[in-house]
Write an enzyme that holds these catalytic residues in place. Structure first.
Site, mmCIF file in Angstrom:
data_model
loop_
_atom_site.group_PDB
_atom_site.id
_atom_site.type_symbol
_atom_site.label_atom_id
_atom_site.label_comp_id
_atom_site.label_asym_id
_atom_site.label_seq_id
_atom_site.Cartn_x
_atom_site.Cartn_y
_atom_site.Cartn_z
ATOM 1 N N ASP A 184 81.817 -20.423 8.438
ATOM 2 C CA ASP A 184 80.723 -19.521 8.113
ATOM 3 C C ASP A 184 80.204 -18.894 9.395
ATOM 4 O OD1 ASP A 184 78.069 -18.588 6.800
ATOM 5 O OD2 ASP A 184 79.117 -19.571 5.155
ATOM 6 N N SER A 231 77.692 -18.231 -3.028
ATOM 7 C CA SER A 231 77.713 -18.939 -1.740
ATOM 8 C C SER A 231 77.190 -20.356 -1.887
ATOM 9 C CB SER A 231 76.868 -18.175 -0.713
ATOM 10 O OG SER A 231 77.463 -16.968 -0.350
ATOM 11 N N HIS A 257 73.092 -17.779 7.380
ATOM 12 C CA HIS A 257 73.900 -18.118 6.212
ATOM 13 C C HIS A 257 74.648 -19.436 6.411
ATOM 14 C CE1 HIS A 257 77.264 -17.657 3.272
ATOM 15 N NE2 HIS A 257 76.321 -17.086 2.536
#
Length: 504
Positions: free
Chosen positions: A228, A449, A278
């Site tokens: 990520d 996600s 994120h």
């Protein structure tokens, strides 16, 4: 657009002897007469979109050589070549003639690119049969596509999303609801339950019987790799306090493969730290400690974590992000301690180098979970995104809190989906509580996600309960513990996983 046919004429036949004493072969030196101007970026994107809007998956092999060359021109003439004796010959360590094939391909390029003054080779991968080169001529691409040892030829730096967003500077069209942002939120008391020692269990965990599964396993001894945007250095629970409360005896490691540079030959990464948030959120959902700080706990709160900063954000748009992801997968594939890989990022079309990296890790026994897609209406027509659609990954999406299956407001669905996670509340539309980018703060994160990272955490619970199992055994148990097993739903796969059933 009206297709124009170009004329290919044979100029000469050249005979080359194989160094390995294989039978001689002939190769044409070709030219393209009446060569057209390159397509515009808008024309290229429209052709890509036409595939997606018709329910197809776009691969560069579907493009004409003229379209491929046009995209290469728009991407600074950078080309990725995957080579091999067949479609499955992508692993250098398993390929007896990788060096010979690479040499032959480079010699072919040099015969066409005679006026190039700079180095042709930009990058040679140490693990995959893959090179990045500079190509200026359409004839070179046509010759490569005809070569018996070339698996694929793709533009390495064509930035679809950048071009798609041109002309709409006021619209944040490519940002997903689970993308970058440094916000924090005061969590509604309806969205969590406090458990010992003082951790907050997200409401969504109860929809999958995760807290009940903790009576049997908490993920100890299993390592999850998260590909990520990295880990925030300002969130202590994902750093120095990773072992706190009822989480102990485990490790967190941080690596970086993303190079923040406009120059393709640059190799210096910008480090391991999350500059987006994120990655921190996804690692939190999967592995955050069962803390005493009044903050959200992760699904597998005693699992180890290996975090890779492989991209600057969730949209894999460009050379260094795509190469960063590929390198993260090969690195995790080479680690014997890593069992599970979770990636909540992707693209709307296939990227050969990422496919190779995923397949490399898969062949080394890694169970790979990828997000089915989270976006605005801008890309919702795509269906399941890449690489979640390829068979080597387990595709996950998010659904609403309801008695019937409804995908979340920004989630993708489709036949490639394997599992779903309930992650959007019926009344408030609140999503899943996670650790924030900043210390002592929490936030809400949603989309496919968070669904993907949650599923990776459940897999760690199952594997920790059965440490001698293979990835196929773990995946089979998860399927058997899901609502629609044994018949997959056309849009939601095996459906909701019951974590308690999966670990029993």
């Amino acid at each position: 657009m009206t297709k124009k046919v170009f004329k290919i004429s044979v100029l000469a036949l050249l005979v080359f002897a194989s160094c390995s004493k294989e039978e001689d072969y002939k190769e044409e030196l070709i030219t393209i007469e009446n060569q057209q101007e390159p397509l515009t970026a808008r024309q290229i994107n429209d052709k890509i979109n036409s595939f997606n809007q018709n329910g197809k998956k776009f691969y560069w092999k579907e493009a004409s050589t003229h379209m491929l060359w046009s995209a290469v021109v728009k991407g600074d003439n950078l080309v990725t070549i995957g080579f091999g004796k067949n479609a499955n010959d992508f692993d250098r360590s398993q390929s007896n003639s990788a060096s010979q094939m690479q040499t032959e391909i480079l010699n072919l390029i040099k015969r066409y690119e005679t006026d190039q003054t700079e180095d042709i080779v930009i990058y040679e991968d140490p693990f995959l049969n893959l090179i990045d080169v500079r190509i200026t001529k359409q004839e070179t691409l046509e010759a490569l596509r005809r070569n018996r040892n070339v698996r694929y030829v793709e533009p390495a730096d064509y930035r679809y999303f950048t071009f798609e967003n041109q002309g709409n500077p006021g619209e944040n069209q490519i940002q997903s609801s689970s993308g970058c942002g440094y916000s924090s939120s005061t969590l509604s008391t309806a969205d969590f339950t406090t458990v010992s020692p003082n951790a907050r269990v997200p409401w969504a965990f109860y929809k999958h019987n995760i807290p009940a599964a903790w009576s049997l396993t908490s993920g100890g001894g299993i390592t999850i790799g998260v590909v990520d945007t990295g880990l925030s250095p300002q969130q202590s629970l994902m750093n120095g306090s990773f072992n706190t409360g009822q989480s102990s005896g485990r490790y967190v490691q941080k690596y970086g493969t993303y190079v923040d540079s406009i120059w393709p030959w640059s190799t210096t990464t910008d480090g391991v730290n999350d500059l987006c948030s994120h990655g921190t959120s996804m690692a939190s959902v999967a592995t955050a400690p069962r803390n005493n700080s009044g903050l959200p706990v992760g699904v597998a709160y005693n699992a180890n974590l290996v975090s890779y900063r492989a991209s600057s954000d969730v949209v894999l748009n460009g050379y260094h992000e795509q190469r960063g992801v590929q390198n993260a997968f090969t690195a995790l594939g080479n680690r014997s301690d890593v069992k599970i890989i979770s990636m909540s990022m992707g693209h709307i079309f296939s990227v050969g180098r990422i496919t190779d990296g995923v397949r490399y890790a898969n062949n080394r026994g890694k169970l790979i979970f990828c997000a089915g897609g989270t976006s605005t209406s801008f890309t919702n027509f795509v269906g399941v995104i890449f690489p979640a659609w390829i068979p080597e990954t387990v595709a996950v999406t998010g659904i609403k809190e309801a008695s019937t299956y409804q995908k979340c407001d920004v989630c993708h669905s489709g036949s490639e989906i394997d599992f779903t996670i309930m992650m959007q509340r019926a009344g408030s539309n609140n999503t899943v509580p996670v650790l924030s980018y900043y210390n002592n703060q929490a936030d809400y994160v949603g989309g496919s996600s968070v669904a993907t990272a949650t599923t990776a955490g459940i897999a760690a619970l199952v594997w920790a309960k059965n440490p001698s199992w293979t990835k196929d055994q773990v995946l089979t148990k998860m399927k058997q513990s899901s609502q629609f097993y044994p018949t997959k739903n056309s849009q939601f796969g095996h459906g909701i996983i019951n974590a308690l059933t999966a670990v029993q």
